[in-house]
Motif scaffolding. Structure first.
Motif, mmCIF file in Angstrom:
data_model
loop_
_atom_site.group_PDB
_atom_site.id
_atom_site.type_symbol
_atom_site.label_atom_id
_atom_site.label_comp_id
_atom_site.label_asym_id
_atom_site.label_seq_id
_atom_site.Cartn_x
_atom_site.Cartn_y
_atom_site.Cartn_z
ATOM 1 N N LEU A 146 0.941 -1.220 0.270
ATOM 2 C CA LEU A 146 -0.179 0.086 -0.095
ATOM 3 C C LEU A 146 0.914 1.273 0.118
ATOM 4 N N ILE A 147 1.125 1.656 -0.977
ATOM 5 C CA ILE A 147 1.937 2.753 -1.421
ATOM 6 C C ILE A 147 1.330 4.098 -1.995
ATOM 7 N N GLU A 148 1.045 5.163 -1.068
ATOM 8 C CA GLU A 148 0.846 6.364 -1.839
ATOM 9 C C GLU A 148 1.611 7.392 -2.042
ATOM 10 N N LEU A 149 2.102 7.553 -3.460
ATOM 11 C CA LEU A 149 3.308 8.303 -3.930
ATOM 12 C C LEU A 149 3.164 9.602 -3.396
ATOM 13 N N GLU A 150 2.071 10.469 -3.020
ATOM 14 C CA GLU A 150 2.032 11.742 -2.734
ATOM 15 C C GLU A 150 2.016 11.959 -1.241
ATOM 16 N N ARG A 151 2.164 10.873 -0.651
ATOM 17 C CA ARG A 151 2.061 10.945 0.784
ATOM 18 C C ARG A 151 3.450 11.500 1.349
ATOM 19 N N ASP A 201 16.046 10.376 -7.762
ATOM 20 C CA ASP A 201 16.359 10.415 -9.301
ATOM 21 C C ASP A 201 17.744 9.718 -9.727
ATOM 22 N N GLU A 202 17.630 8.349 -9.692
ATOM 23 C CA GLU A 202 18.939 7.613 -9.965
ATOM 24 C C GLU A 202 19.756 7.955 -11.355
ATOM 25 N N SER A 203 18.904 8.156 -12.265
ATOM 26 C CA SER A 203 19.479 8.687 -13.650
ATOM 27 C C SER A 203 20.045 9.797 -13.607
ATOM 28 N N LEU A 204 19.725 10.865 -12.812
ATOM 29 C CA LEU A 204 20.364 12.086 -12.497
ATOM 30 C C LEU A 204 21.704 11.866 -12.024
ATOM 31 N N PHE A 205 21.693 11.236 -10.858
ATOM 32 C CA PHE A 205 22.717 10.751 -9.962
ATOM 33 C C PHE A 205 23.865 10.368 -11.043
ATOM 34 N N GLN A 206 23.374 9.155 -11.671
ATOM 35 C CA GLN A 206 24.518 8.668 -12.492
ATOM 36 C C GLN A 206 25.088 9.629 -13.561
ATOM 37 N N SER A 207 24.257 10.267 -14.344
ATOM 38 C CA SER A 207 24.648 11.305 -15.001
ATOM 39 C C SER A 207 25.979 12.200 -14.684
ATOM 40 N N LEU A 208 25.497 12.826 -13.263
ATOM 41 C CA LEU A 208 26.286 13.741 -12.512
ATOM 42 C C LEU A 208 27.667 12.955 -12.203
ATOM 43 N N ALA A 209 27.463 11.963 -11.496
ATOM 44 C CA ALA A 209 28.628 11.181 -11.132
ATOM 45 C C ALA A 209 29.267 10.794 -12.347
ATOM 46 N N MET A 236 13.395 3.910 1.473
ATOM 47 C CA MET A 236 12.828 5.406 1.312
ATOM 48 C C MET A 236 13.135 5.835 -0.020
ATOM 49 N N ARG A 237 14.503 5.405 -0.673
ATOM 50 C CA ARG A 237 15.077 5.955 -1.822
ATOM 51 C C ARG A 237 14.289 5.162 -2.630
ATOM 52 N N ALA A 238 14.054 3.994 -2.677
ATOM 53 C CA ALA A 238 13.231 3.495 -3.642
ATOM 54 C C ALA A 238 11.801 3.556 -3.758
ATOM 55 N N MET A 239 11.081 3.904 -2.905
ATOM 56 C CA MET A 239 9.808 4.707 -2.899
ATOM 57 C C MET A 239 10.196 6.045 -3.925
ATOM 58 N N ARG A 240 10.981 6.704 -3.254
ATOM 59 C CA ARG A 240 11.221 8.019 -4.083
ATOM 60 C C ARG A 240 11.426 7.814 -5.447
ATOM 61 N N ARG A 241 12.240 6.548 -5.976
ATOM 62 C CA ARG A 241 12.579 6.361 -7.067
ATOM 63 C C ARG A 241 11.190 6.105 -8.014
ATOM 64 N N ILE A 242 10.177 5.452 -7.403
ATOM 65 C CA ILE A 242 9.034 5.038 -8.043
ATOM 66 C C ILE A 242 8.234 6.389 -8.399
ATOM 67 N N ALA A 243 8.129 7.380 -7.261
ATOM 68 C CA ALA A 243 7.648 8.751 -7.274
ATOM 69 C C ALA A 243 8.161 9.661 -8.338
ATOM 70 N N VAL A 244 9.507 9.387 -8.577
ATOM 71 C CA VAL A 244 10.065 10.215 -9.655
ATOM 72 C C VAL A 244 9.543 9.948 -11.001
ATOM 73 N N GLN A 245 9.520 8.549 -11.194
ATOM 74 C CA GLN A 245 9.031 7.841 -12.365
ATOM 75 C C GLN A 245 7.842 8.367 -12.749
ATOM 76 N N TRP A 246 6.798 8.383 -11.737
ATOM 77 C CA TRP A 246 5.382 8.955 -11.613
ATOM 78 C C TRP A 246 5.169 10.623 -11.821
ATOM 79 N N ARG A 247 6.199 11.273 -11.518
ATOM 80 C CA ARG A 247 6.286 12.433 -11.357
ATOM 81 C C ARG A 247 5.573 12.916 -10.062
#
Length: 381
Positions: A56-61, A194-202, A87-98
């Motif tokens: 049960l995950i509400e992305l805007e919570r 935002d994993e893809s952004l992190f990897q780009s900066l890294a 927490m990071r995994a949930m945020r990655r899902i939230a980023v995907q869903w904007r």
């Protein structure tokens, strides 16, 4: 309100984005007991974990974005659950869903376009060092000084970088900066999901380090230190020694390359940054440096070392608004005053910014100062 499909699909999505640690949680509640949020409001990491287990995950919570990744829960968990990964995994899902908070969304956009969270031109990155006589790093240079985006662009935080330049010059250190070739370390982007952004900066930084023949990096920020040392190697960084500036200061003092002669008659309390202490077990070096300053009296805060109180700036929260009554830093400032400190010393740009802001809003500027350790060392030269 955006929500993932309930039950199995949602739990699987968290696993796929790197948060499978939730499966180990047996709901003891120790994480909620040590979470600093419960000093200022109600927040139960245990409850979040249970909801993930149930799918049960509400992305805007709001709770998804509260975690400052301080690591207190991780240190106490009897099952070794890394709640930060969940927490990071949930945020990655939230980023995907904007489904990202607006202030953080703007910060991530700036990181993606100009390589820093302030939205400033990349060409201005070295402006903090103007007129300081800092050379550009070359293959022959021993030490790359990487000051972090915050001292580079935020006028309130650049004093630490300037002080460190003074100290390095006094010690005869061979150092330089990469200036516009530097990008944000990306730590906030990764912890914000935002994993893809992190990897780009890294990858941009790894390329810059490799191109310029960097062998040793001196960081001002524990967040840069942690990211370069512990996370960049998985993306290909090798053969580069990463040093936090407090470690290097102690090295200079012990080798007699740096001598402190001026007396600083102040009572100083040291605030352990989460990413220097709990995340990387660096507790003694900052204290040894402070004890080396003539006249300085070091006192400990009630919550110190592995029990240090988070400033609230990790996990991307430095770029999100926190209500005044929910700021951990006001508690920290009161603790410093209770032990009679004249100065609250820090070793992290995020801690400096958050503590200084609270000092001003509390109207305590006449009874306490916030200073970086580098500033105190520079004063003692």
């Amino acid at each position: 309100m955006k929500a993932l499909a309930p039950f199995k699909e949602a739990a699987e999505a968290v696993i796929e984005t790197g948060g499978d640690a939730f499966k180990l949680c047996y709901q003891c509640g120790l994480c909620s007991g040590v979470c600093p949020w419960n000093l200022v409001r109600s927040f139960t990491p245990r409850g979040v974990m249970h909801e993930v287990q149930l799918g049960l995950i509400e992305l805007e919570r709001e709770e998804i974005w509260l975690c400052a990744t301080c690591g207190a829960c991780v240190k106490r968990c009897p099952r070794g659950v890394n709640l930060i990964d969940v927490m990071r995994a949930m945020r990655r899902i939230a980023v995907q869903w904007r489904a990202v908070p607006e202030s953080l969304r703007l910060t991530l956009a700036s990181l993606g376009t100009v390589g820093n969270p302030f939205g400033e031109a990349r060409e201005k990155r070295a402006d903090w060092a103007r007129n300081l006589g800092v050379k550009a790093f070359s293959r022959e240079t021993e030490l790359l000084f990487f000051p972090c985006c915050t001292p580079a662009y935020d006028p309130k935080a650049k004093a630490a970088a300037i002080a460190m330049v003074k100290v390095l010059k006094e010690a005869g250190a061979d150092f330089g900066i990469l200036g516009s070739q530097e990008s944000c370390c990306g730590e906030s982007a990764r912890k914000a999901g935002d994993e893809s952004l992190f990897q780009s900066l890294a990858n941009d930084n790894i390329k810059a380090f490799t191109k310029n023949g960097v062998k040793r990096v001196l960081t001002l920020s524990p967040h840069c230190y942690h990211t370069f040392r512990n996370e960049y190697p998985e993306l290909g960084l090798s053969g580069v020694e990463v040093v936090h500036y407090t470690q290097y200061l102690l090295e200079l003092l012990q080798s007699k390359r740096l001598k402190l002669s001026k007396v600083v008659n102040k009572k100083v309390a040291y605030h352990d940054p989460c990413y220097l202490g709990r995340h990387n077990d660096i507790y003694e070096e900052p204290r040894e440096v402070l004890r080396s300053i003539p006249g300085l009296e070091l006192v400990e805060l009630p919550d110190c070392r592995e029990n240090s109180l988070c400033c609230g700036g990790g996990g991307g929260r430095i770029w999100m608004e926190t209500k005044r009554e929910e700021r951990f830093t006001e508690i920290r400032i009161n603790q410093a005053l209770e032990v009679g400190a004249d100065i609250l010393a820090v070793a992290c740009p995020y801690c400096y910014i958050n503590l200084q802001d609270s000092l001003v809003t509390m109207g305590k500027e006449d009874v306490l100062q916030i200073k970086d350790i580098s500033e105190l060392v520079a004063e003692a030269i």
